[in-house]
Write a protein that holds these residues in place. Sequence first.
Motif, PDB file in Angstrom:
ATOM      1  N   GLY A 144       0.813  -1.209   0.000  1.00  0.00           N
ATOM      2  CA  GLY A 144       0.000   0.000   0.000  1.00  0.00           C
ATOM      3  C   GLY A 144       0.844   1.255   0.000  1.00  0.00           C
ATOM      4  N   VAL A 145       1.948   1.218   0.742  1.00  0.00           N
ATOM      5  CA  VAL A 145       2.850   2.369   0.786  1.00  0.00           C
ATOM      6  C   VAL A 145       3.450   2.630  -0.591  1.00  0.00           C
ATOM      7  N   LEU A 146       3.878   1.564  -1.274  1.00  0.00           N
ATOM      8  CA  LEU A 146       4.471   1.726  -2.600  1.00  0.00           C
ATOM      9  C   LEU A 146       3.467   2.293  -3.592  1.00  0.00           C
ATOM     10  N   ILE A 147       2.206   1.852  -3.472  1.00  0.00           N
ATOM     11  CA  ILE A 147       1.178   2.388  -4.367  1.00  0.00           C
ATOM     12  C   ILE A 147       0.961   3.872  -4.093  1.00  0.00           C
ATOM     13  N   ASP A 148       0.903   4.246  -2.804  1.00  0.00           N
ATOM     14  CA  ASP A 148       0.720   5.657  -2.457  1.00  0.00           C
ATOM     15  C   ASP A 148       1.884   6.500  -2.966  1.00  0.00           C
ATOM     16  N   VAL A 149       3.093   5.967  -2.809  1.00  0.00           N
ATOM     17  CA  VAL A 149       4.276   6.697  -3.279  1.00  0.00           C
ATOM     18  C   VAL A 149       4.232   6.864  -4.795  1.00  0.00           C
ATOM     19  N   ALA A 150       3.849   5.805  -5.510  1.00  0.00           N
ATOM     20  CA  ALA A 150       3.775   5.866  -6.964  1.00  0.00           C
ATOM     21  C   ALA A 150       2.739   6.880  -7.408  1.00  0.00           C
ATOM     22  N   LEU A 151       1.566   6.873  -6.768  1.00  0.00           N
ATOM     23  CA  LEU A 151       0.507   7.813  -7.153  1.00  0.00           C
ATOM     24  C   LEU A 151       0.925   9.253  -6.874  1.00  0.00           C
ATOM     25  N   GLU A 152       1.577   9.468  -5.742  1.00  0.00           N
ATOM     26  CA  GLU A 152       2.047  10.811  -5.420  1.00  0.00           C
ATOM     27  C   GLU A 152       3.085  11.290  -6.438  1.00  0.00           C
ATOM     28  N   THR A 153       3.980  10.391  -6.825  1.00  0.00           N
ATOM     29  CA  THR A 153       5.017  10.751  -7.796  1.00  0.00           C
ATOM     30  C   THR A 153       4.411  11.039  -9.160  1.00  0.00           C
ATOM     31  N   VAL A 154       3.467  10.193  -9.591  1.00  0.00           N
ATOM     32  CA  VAL A 154       2.815  10.409 -10.886  1.00  0.00           C
ATOM     33  C   VAL A 154       2.055  11.736 -10.881  1.00  0.00           C
ATOM     34  N   GLY A 155       1.400  12.035  -9.764  1.00  0.00           N
ATOM     35  CA  GLY A 155       0.708  13.312  -9.672  1.00  0.00           C
ATOM     36  C   GLY A 155       1.654  14.492  -9.774  1.00  0.00           C
ATOM     37  N   ARG A 156       2.858  14.329  -9.264  1.00  0.00           N
ATOM     38  CA  ARG A 156       3.832  15.418  -9.322  1.00  0.00           C
ATOM     39  C   ARG A 156       4.410  15.597 -10.720  1.00  0.00           C
TER      40      ARG A 156
END
Length: 353
Positions: A3-15
């Motif tokens: 779940g943490v990796l997914i959150d990190v990926a989504l945050e990075t993609v949003g940036r």
Amino acid sequence: MGGVLIDVALETVGRIGPIVVFLLSAAVLAEVSDRVGVFDAVAHWLARHARHRLLVLWLLFSAYAVTCTVFLSLDTTAVLLTPVALAVATQIDVPPRPFALTTLWIANTGSLLLPVSNLTNLLALTKFGELGIDHGAYVRLAFVPGMVCIASTLTLILALHPRMATARYEVDPPPQPHDTRLLQIGMAICGVVGPAFAVGLAPWAVATSAAAVLLIATAIRAPHLLRSLPIPWFMAAGFGVLAVAVAWAQAAGGLAWVGVLAGRGTAIPNLLRIGAVAAAASNLVNNLPAYLAIEPVAADHPFGSWPPSSARTPVRSSPPGDHSPPSCGCSVAARPESVGAWVVWPWPDRHAR
């Protein structure tokens, strides 16, 4: 952990999402502008108005390269302006080397002045916003170091080619045939895009709108110019994959060694050390993932607000003389090797044709 990796990926993609859109749109805008003759027409105009003095021509061309880099990004200068420079130099029978070096080196050292000049700037700009540093503040802070980098680059090129100071050329370059109306449209669009970027409008929106208008005009008047239009899908995808990979590595603690290597501190030797690590990482890997890897290290700086906003400029809470070494090293120093900056990836294949 998943779940943490997914959150990190989504945050990075949003940036990075808006940055990727800008990258693709700006590449299309620059490529179509080149095909309708914008860069060719301006370069030949410079050659005809330099009074047959090579130094004057080179200075005018250097100013043109800086303008293209600042307002249309370093990719435009290195990838599209270089063949124009080589063609003009060949037609007037002067050595092409100083012109080629100017486009390639200015593409990096001239990319400090606006956020849109370099993708690393756009990455850092997301951190600037968290510190209350807006577009205008960025421009003001970047002006002095940016001009120093440009002046140093041009001084070095002139020192390497001292004969330019007195050399002359006798043959005016022949004008290349272009669709006059389409050329005027292309020049007008490029002329509007520059100020739009300069005043701080959303880069992705400006680039996308401009590219769309020019694509429509070209499709109507000269659709053959749009055949085999290169779009840097691979570059954009690579940027996204590397950004997510770096974010995951940071979340897992796999990049803690970067902090040990870069060190901490605000003294000049400490800042030079961080810049040197950024420069080395840029040329070993690539400037964008290198910046992303070093950004959190800088963010842990005692001043707090100094590093995350490290887009080659001093930051408000930093001492007046401090400049952000991570981003400066990641972009200005990412010249020597073709892996160092995204801008040079398509260059060898394009100019080998």
